[in-house]
Design a protein around this motif. Structure first.
Motif, PDB file in Angstrom:
ATOM      1  N   SER A 148      34.686 123.111 112.034  1.00  0.00           N
ATOM      2  CA  SER A 148      33.898 123.656 112.662  1.00  0.00           C
ATOM      3  C   SER A 148      32.370 123.778 112.464  1.00  0.00           C
ATOM      4  CB  SER A 148      34.285 125.128 112.281  1.00  0.00           C
ATOM      5  OG  SER A 148      34.358 125.589 111.073  1.00  0.00           O
ATOM      6  N   MET A 166      34.944 122.622 116.111  1.00  0.00           N
ATOM      7  CA  MET A 166      35.893 123.699 116.378  1.00  0.00           C
ATOM      8  C   MET A 166      36.792 123.573 114.998  1.00  0.00           C
ATOM      9  SD  MET A 166      38.469 123.573 119.505  1.00  0.00           S
ATOM     10  CE  MET A 166      38.894 125.277 120.148  1.00  0.00           C
ATOM     11  N   LEU A 171      42.183 124.531 117.682  1.00  0.00           N
ATOM     12  CA  LEU A 171      42.335 123.372 118.686  1.00  0.00           C
ATOM     13  C   LEU A 171      43.695 123.274 118.963  1.00  0.00           C
ATOM     14  CD1 LEU A 171      40.898 120.994 120.171  1.00  0.00           C
ATOM     15  CD2 LEU A 171      41.628 119.661 118.156  1.00  0.00           C
TER      16      LEU A 171
END
Length: 180
Positions: A148, A166, A171
């Motif tokens: 992230s 992310m 995900l």
């Protein structure tokens, strides 16, 4: 994004997975973490793989992932032996680490997909830096870094890598839901 990662995995002969501090029940609930592990197990199905995990919660061992293909150098909460403990006994993971290093030796000059899932800088000498080195020296390797905040790639491997800014749990869980 998961489809692009699937393409990297499908094109590879072998898969090396690093599970970091973001792949944690502190980041998401137990149910989401288990769902992410199940998605990962599906992604790796039929492939030769090995997983290095920094997680000590032992949830990975409750998934469909092959236990004999996992090494946890930071220890285990269930065994009461975690790297942050004063009395940490490193010898407990060393036999499995030896299995991992032998497996790793056989990846050179093979199409290798390296998946880093939530690996930051808590213990960069265990996964992050060694995985970059593997990607650098094995010209057939492709690195996928999912984090992230710290999804950056070194210039030397950028052309053969994919950076995903992310949460790895997000995900693997949300992308899977869209696919249904």
């Amino acid at each position: 994004m998961l489809e692009e990662i699937r393409e990297y995995v499908d094109a590879a002969e072998l898969i090396l997975v690093g599970i970091g501090e973001e792949f944690s029940i502190k980041q998401a609930g137990r149910e989401q973490v288990m769902e992410a592990y199940e998605t990962l197990a599906g992604l790796l199905k039929g492939k030769g793989y090995f997983i290095v995990t920094l997680q000590t919660d032992d949830l990975i061992y409750e998934s469909r992932l092959a236990k004999e293909r996992i090494v946890a150098p930071c220890g285990s909460d269930a065994a009461g032996n975690v790297v942050t403990d004063e009395e940490y006994d490193e010898s407990m993971y060393l036999p499995q680490w030896e299995v991992y290093t032998k497996w790793l030796q056989n990846t050179l000059n093979h199409k290798l997909c390296i998946l880093e899932l939530g690996v930051g800088f808590a213990y960069p000498s265990v996964i992050r830096f060694p995985f970059e080195k593997i990607a650098y020296f094995n010209q057939k390797a492709r690195l996928v870094r999912v984090h992230s905040e710290f999804a950056q790639l070194t210039p030397e491997i950028r052309e053969r890598s994919l950076s995903v800014t992310m949460s790895p749990i997000k995900l693997l869980t949300e992308q899977e839901e869209k696919r249904v």
